[in-house]
Motif scaffolding. Structure first.
Motif, short mmCIF file in Angstrom:
data_model
loop_
_atom_site.label_atom_id
_atom_site.label_comp_id
_atom_site.label_asym_id
_atom_site.label_seq_id
_atom_site.Cartn_x
_atom_site.Cartn_y
_atom_site.Cartn_z
N ALA A 1 -9.24 -15.61 2.87
CA ALA A 1 -8.38 -14.95 1.89
C ALA A 1 -9.24 -14.13 0.93
CB ALA A 1 -7.60 -16.01 1.12
N ALA A 2 -8.61 -13.14 0.32
CA ALA A 2 -9.30 -12.41 -0.74
C ALA A 2 -9.53 -13.37 -1.91
CB ALA A 2 -8.45 -11.23 -1.19
N ILE B 1 -4.68 -2.93 -6.86
CA ILE B 1 -3.41 -2.63 -7.52
C ILE B 1 -2.30 -3.49 -6.93
CG2 ILE B 1 -1.68 -0.82 -7.92
CD1 ILE B 1 -3.97 1.15 -8.31
N ALA B 2 -2.08 -3.38 -5.62
CA ALA B 2 -1.05 -4.22 -5.00
C ALA B 2 -1.54 -5.66 -4.89
CB ALA B 2 -0.70 -3.68 -3.62
N MET B 3 -2.83 -5.85 -4.69
CA MET B 3 -3.44 -7.17 -4.54
C MET B 3 -2.73 -7.98 -3.46
SD MET B 3 -4.45 -8.20 -8.44
CE MET B 3 -2.99 -7.58 -9.24
N VAL B 4 -2.49 -7.35 -2.34
CA VAL B 4 -1.85 -8.06 -1.23
C VAL B 4 -2.86 -8.22 -0.09
CG1 VAL B 4 0.48 -7.30 -1.79
CG2 VAL B 4 -0.93 -5.91 -0.26
N ALA B 5 -2.52 -9.12 0.82
CA ALA B 5 -3.45 -9.41 1.92
C ALA B 5 -3.48 -8.26 2.91
CB ALA B 5 -3.04 -10.70 2.61
N GLU B 6 -4.67 -7.94 3.36
CA GLU B 6 -4.86 -6.79 4.21
C GLU B 6 -4.16 -6.96 5.56
OE1 GLU B 6 -8.93 -5.72 4.45
OE2 GLU B 6 -8.53 -3.90 5.61
N THR C 1 1.79 -3.30 8.54
CA THR C 1 1.25 -3.85 7.30
C THR C 1 1.09 -2.73 6.28
OG1 THR C 1 -1.05 -3.48 7.90
CG2 THR C 1 -0.06 -5.59 8.57
N PHE C 2 0.97 -3.14 5.03
CA PHE C 2 0.78 -2.17 3.94
C PHE C 2 -0.52 -1.41 4.16
CE2 PHE C 2 -0.17 -1.40 -0.76
CZ PHE C 2 0.78 -0.39 -0.89
N ALA C 3 -1.53 -2.12 4.65
CA ALA C 3 -2.82 -1.48 4.90
C ALA C 3 -2.67 -0.35 5.92
CB ALA C 3 -3.84 -2.51 5.38
N GLU C 4 -1.88 -0.63 6.97
CA GLU C 4 -1.67 0.40 7.99
C GLU C 4 -0.87 1.56 7.41
OE1 GLU C 4 -1.64 -2.63 11.83
OE2 GLU C 4 0.21 -2.18 10.75
N PHE C 5 0.10 1.22 6.59
CA PHE C 5 0.91 2.26 5.95
C PHE C 5 0.03 3.18 5.09
CE2 PHE C 5 3.36 3.36 2.04
CZ PHE C 5 4.19 4.31 2.60
N LEU C 6 -0.89 2.56 4.36
CA LEU C 6 -1.76 3.36 3.50
C LEU C 6 -2.59 4.35 4.32
CD1 LEU C 6 -3.00 0.71 0.89
CD2 LEU C 6 -1.36 2.56 0.52
N GLN C 7 -2.97 3.91 5.53
CA GLN C 7 -3.78 4.79 6.36
C GLN C 7 -3.02 6.05 6.77
OE1 GLN C 7 -5.11 2.28 9.57
NE2 GLN C 7 -6.38 1.05 8.17
N THR C 8 -1.68 5.92 6.82
CA THR C 8 -0.90 7.08 7.24
C THR C 8 -0.68 8.07 6.09
OG1 THR C 8 1.26 6.21 6.65
CG2 THR C 8 0.38 5.57 8.80
N ARG C 9 -0.95 7.61 4.89
CA ARG C 9 -0.78 8.50 3.74
C ARG C 9 -2.06 9.30 3.57
NH1 ARG C 9 4.51 8.24 2.31
NH2 ARG C 9 3.83 9.33 0.43
N GLU D 1 -1.84 -9.37 6.46
CA GLU D 1 -0.54 -10.02 6.56
C GLU D 1 0.59 -9.28 5.86
OE1 GLU D 1 -1.50 -13.96 5.05
OE2 GLU D 1 -3.31 -13.66 6.24
N SER D 2 0.28 -8.63 4.74
CA SER D 2 1.38 -8.15 3.91
C SER D 2 2.02 -6.90 4.48
CB SER D 2 0.88 -7.88 2.50
OG SER D 2 0.34 -9.06 1.98
N SER D 3 3.34 -6.90 4.45
CA SER D 3 4.09 -5.79 5.02
C SER D 3 4.11 -4.60 4.06
CB SER D 3 5.53 -6.22 5.29
OG SER D 3 6.19 -6.38 4.06
N THR D 4 4.54 -3.49 4.59
CA THR D 4 4.65 -2.27 3.79
C THR D 4 5.52 -2.51 2.55
OG1 THR D 4 4.39 -0.93 5.75
CG2 THR D 4 5.42 0.13 3.86
N LEU D 5 6.64 -3.18 2.77
CA LEU D 5 7.55 -3.38 1.64
C LEU D 5 6.94 -4.29 0.57
CD1 LEU D 5 11.19 -3.63 3.03
CD2 LEU D 5 10.22 -1.97 1.42
N GLU D 6 6.28 -5.36 1.03
CA GLU D 6 5.61 -6.23 0.05
C GLU D 6 4.60 -5.44 -0.77
OE1 GLU D 6 4.03 -10.17 1.49
OE2 GLU D 6 5.09 -9.54 3.30
N GLY D 7 3.84 -4.61 -0.09
CA GLY D 7 2.83 -3.79 -0.77
C GLY D 7 3.45 -2.84 -1.77
N LEU D 8 4.55 -2.20 -1.35
CA LEU D 8 5.20 -1.25 -2.26
C LEU D 8 5.78 -1.97 -3.47
CD1 LEU D 8 6.99 1.06 0.35
CD2 LEU D 8 5.15 1.71 -1.23
N GLN D 9 6.38 -3.14 -3.23
CA GLN D 9 6.93 -3.92 -4.33
C GLN D 9 5.84 -4.30 -5.33
OE1 GLN D 9 8.84 -7.21 -2.41
NE2 GLN D 9 10.75 -6.05 -2.19
#
Lengths: 668, 195
Positions: free
Chosen positions: A498-499, A354-359, A332-340, A361-369
């Motif tokens: 949901a948020a 900023i991304a306003m995506v779900a913690e 998930t994007f949330a997990e990806f952020l943790q690695t940064r 469910e949303s994948s890294t790519l969705e978050g980056l997009q």
């Protein structure tokens, strides 16, 4: 009806929501004869916005579950033997669980009943009631500048105000409904004697001096926000433009592009959203999103600033650096952020605000997009990626309808359609039958989802949107400027939810009265709107009026009035899910739960292209001289005025500007 | 150089009373007997001097949306003035004038300048609405009133001059556009882009 409606068109559009309105405009623009109808007496369907009284009427209408008249089906006689009828629904069933609350009312239900009973023209009635009734002060103690007459007020002002703010159980509701009735002009005939005593005894507004009623509360405005009463909201009801949907326009989104391309943008004005907010650890904070914000931020450390800038810079062209995220594509994007290298607060800002995506469910790519989209929209019109239309989102469908009308489209509100008429031989829809029993034929039919009957939609599985609208007395984050348009994402308060997206509008957006804020809350539904959203409302706002509960509650904005409702989300439904619709009938969905408007624009364009593959979709209007002036007498001469820098850019933007020609003629 | 103020003016009145003809006469000084119901024109503009200012009228036409009583509230937004037109040869159109005024008060801005135009005064031999009635009514609602003939160019300039004079002078302390953004125009806003 004074005028006769033509009975032959190319395209009939039923429903005036955003996608239908865009399609109507596009069709008229490409030379089709368009009839655009709506069974309601207002534009927009579930995209509409209302004045306060208008919203109260809407609430009342949607709370009455009884289907009044089971339509007589006289129109069936009009269907010929080689035809078949597809009945349309006569009652909108897209709104459910409508609950409204007037705080400061103990018995909110009663207050609602009174206010909901307002006639359609409360705004109109207000001045009349004040001017004509013999003792208006008696009925409407809060009314501006109206002497209170014989009402003695024993206590001193200040004390009374305290009382009113702290405890006014049982009495304020009466005061509310009284004032509401008076403001509605309904109170003119109502017995003032009986109503006046308790309402003024509530004390909230009964200053001893005439004309002081309104100024009194502002005297200590230095410390506290002005105390706005329900009766003031009712009286200033026309200052509200309350949207049923809560959206913003991405400054590089499809809707902005279409508005500019089609020149519909000239009919509307916009405000920039001024702040992006986050809700973290029980506090509302501003999210720095532009470069300037990041550098000026006082809440971020130097190290954080560098981290954030580095990450955002990467997001802007993340496609060029696949090595940075490749290994995380399945997480998930949330997990990806943790690695940064990002602190928890930065992760929170990026994920939720900023991304306003779900913690979860949303994948890294969705978050980056999503992050990239946000960043790309920055700076076009201001410091955040978003615009909001003055007078509310409900203006936008109307703007497209105007374009349609300008190109010959015919408009009929309060015009119900009984059925679609199907030609058995060809399997195509050939006409509609309206509520006058009039048959109107066309080649194409656009119908909004809510107009379809239950039997047509029987296999369709709808999602729901939970909505709340609050009128509050101060901003969720006070700063030196009162006029802020803010978007705030509240992460799920418990797992599985949901948020919640909150958009707070100030009075300069022309959607609420001075000294109030309009807060829209939205999330995909899991339960009723109130169950979904009330926990968030309680976190952000104070609902207490009777008793003060500690200092923390005092700091929060107070909710003056609130409504919750669920709205059907018919977006994303395949046409094949609808039973028995001919190929030349197209269905438009109601509003979706997303923040932007891309879904509606995309749908409109897709439908238009299916109907008219060879035509351009909403091209820029032709040169003004080409349409109106075929006379040779008017040469678009350049006058002194036209050369001025102020007017130059506009001249070309207007469909018919003749300032040059006319001025010259006049002056010569 | 004189300051240019953009003033939105919306037109109201029954279909066929001559709303478009009045604008056509004012803006183009032109009259067409067979004017087609306003296709393709959103609004027309004309700039006139008024005191120290230039008033640039943006005159909005109903685009036919009044025909089945379906004018959108956005039509009235931000209007500085409204021209409400009736036909002096049609009593009915004077009756509905009152409905338009009512609708204007309901949806229009509070301080809107109202101007009533009794059009087709060149046909006064078949007049149905006495001038006196119009005057009395206009007075009762605080509106300007003139009888006009778009055909013969009577009182058209005067109508708009009257409006100009009623427009309150610009308050220098008041930010006229309140920070509102118009899309598609050259904005001076440079904006700071992230990264």
């Amino acid at each position: 009806m004074a005028d006769n409606l033509p009975t032959e068109f190319d395209v009939v559009v039923v429903g005036t929501g955003l996608p239908e309105s865009i399609i109507a405009a596009a069709c008229a623009r490409s030379g089709q004869r368009v009839l655009h109808v709506d069974s309601r007496n207002y534009y927009g369907g579930n995209w509409a916005s209302f004045s306060f009284s208008g919203l109260l009427s809407w609430i009342k209408e949607n709370q009455q579950k009884t289907d009044l008249s089971d339509e007589c089906e006289d129109w069936r006689k009009l269907i010929l033997e080689d035809e078949e009828a597809i009945p349309l629904s006569s009652k909108d069933k897209t709104i459910q669980h409508v609950e409204d609350f007037c705080f400061g009312d103990q018995d909110s239900a009663e207050g609602v009943e009174e206010a909901g009973a307002l006639p359609k023209l409360p705004v109109f009635g207000a001045p009349a009631a004040q001017g004509e009734t013999p003792g208006p002060g008696k009925e409407s103690p809060a009314a501006e500048g109206i002497p209170l007459g014989s009402q003695p007020s024993p206590a001193a002002e200040g004390v009374e105000k305290e009382n009113a703010a702290v405890e006014s159980p049982g009495e304020e509701p009466q005061s509310c409904s009284e004032a509401a009735r008076a403001a509605a002009g309904d109170g003119a005939g109502a017995a003032p004697g009986t109503g006046a005593a308790p309402s003024t005894a509530a004390g909230a507004d009964s200053a001893p001096q005439p004309a002081k009623t309104d100024t009194a509360p502002s005297e200590n405005a230095a410390q506290e926000p002005k105390k706005i009463t329900y009766s003031q909201i009712v009286r200033e009801g026309r200052r509200f433009n309350i949207d049923l949907v809560s959206k913003l326009l991405y400054s590089r989104g499809l809707l902005i592009d279409l508005l500019i391309k089609s020149n519909v943008s000239r009919y509307a004005e916009f405000k920039n959203a001024t702040r992006v907010l986050a809700f973290r650890e029980g506090k509302v904070e501003q999210v720095p999103c532009s470069r300037a914000d990041v550098f000026n931020s006082r809440q971020l450390t130097m190290v954080e600033k560098r981290m954030l800038m580095k990450f955002l810079t990467f997001c802007l062209d993340y496609e060029q650096h696949p090595e940075e995220y490749q290994d995380h594509e399945s997480s998930t994007f949330a997990e990806f952020l943790q690695t940064r290298k990002l602190t928890p607060s930065l992760q929170h800002f990026i994920l939720h605000s900023i991304a306003m995506v779900a913690e979860t469910e949303s994948s890294t790519l969705e978050g980056l997009q999503a992050t990239k989209k946000f960043l790309q929209c920055l700076g076009r019109y201001g410091n955040t990626p978003f615009l909001f239309p003055l007078y509310g989102q409900g203006e936008i469908p109307q703007c497209f309808c105007r374009l349609c009308a300008v190109f010959g489209g015919i408009y009929c509100l309060r015009h119900a359609v009984r059925c679609l008429v199907l030609d058995r031989a060809s399997g195509r829809c050939k006409a509609i039958v309206d509520h006058f029993g009039q048959r109107i034929s066309a080649n194409y039919f656009i119908v909004e989802d809510s107009y379809l009957s239950e039997s047509t939609c029987t296999n369709v599985c709808y999602r729901q949107i939970s909505r709340a609208v609050l009128i509050t007395d101060q901003s969720v984050l006070n700063t030196d400027s009162e006029q802020q348009v803010s978007i705030l994402t509240v992460p799920p308060l418990e797992p599985g939810r949901a948020a919640v997206r909150a958009i707070e509008l100030c009075s300069s957006t022309m959607t609420c009265m001075k000294d109030t804020y309009l807060v829209h809350l939205t999330c995909p539904s899991t339960k009723t709107a109130r169950e979904d959203l009330e926990p968030v409302v309680q976190k952000l706002f104070s609902l207490n009026t009777e008793k003060e509960t500690g200092n923390e509650e005092l700091e929060k904005p107070r909710v003056l009035w609130a409504v919750y409702f669920n709205m059907r989300d018919s977006s994303g439904v395949e046409k094949s899910s609808y039973a028995g619709l001919p190929s030349n009938v197209y269905v438009c969905s109601g509003p979706d739960s997303a923040l932007g408007n891309d879904c509606a624009v995309r749908q409109a364009e897709t439908i238009f292209r299916e109907m008219f593959p060879a035509e351009e979709f909403c091209p820029p209007p032709p040169n003004p001289e080409d349409i109106i002036y075929d006379e040779d007498e008017i040469e678009p001469e350049e006058s002194g005025l036209n050369n001025s820098p102020e007017t130059k850019p506009e001249t070309s933007a207007e469909e018919s500007s003749s300032e040059g020609g006319a001025d010259v003629t006049k002056e010569e | 150089m004189m300051a240019i103020r953009e003033l939105k003016v919306c037109l109201l009145g029954d279909t066929g009373v001559g709303k478009s003809s009045i604008v056509c006469r004012f803006v183009q000084d032109h009259f067409d007997h067979n004017i087609s119901p306003t296709i393709g024109a959103s609004f027309m503009t004309k700039t006139v001097p008024c005191g120290n200012e230039l008033h640039k009228f943006l005159i909005w036409d109903t685009a036919g949306q009044e025909r089945f009583h379906s004018l959108a509230p956005m039509y009235y937004r931000g209007s500085a003035a409204a021209v409400i037109v009736y036909d002096i040869t049609k009593q009915d159109s004077f009756h509905t004038l009152k409905k338009w005024v009512k609708e204007l008060k309901e949806h229009g801005p509070e301080n809107i300048v109202m101007a009533i135009a009794g059009n087709k005064c060149d046909l006064s031999d078949i007049r149905e609405v006495p001038m006196k009635d119009a005057k009395e009514y206009a007075e009762s609602i605080g509106a300007i009133v003139v009888e006009t003939s778009a055909k013969n160019a009577v009182n058209i300039e005067e109508l708009f001059q009257g409006i100009s004079q009623q427009i309150p002078p610009l308050d220098p302390h008041e930010n006229s556009n309140n920070g509102a953004i118009k899309l598609g125009r050259q904005t001076s806003q440079t904006g700071r882009r992230c990264c």
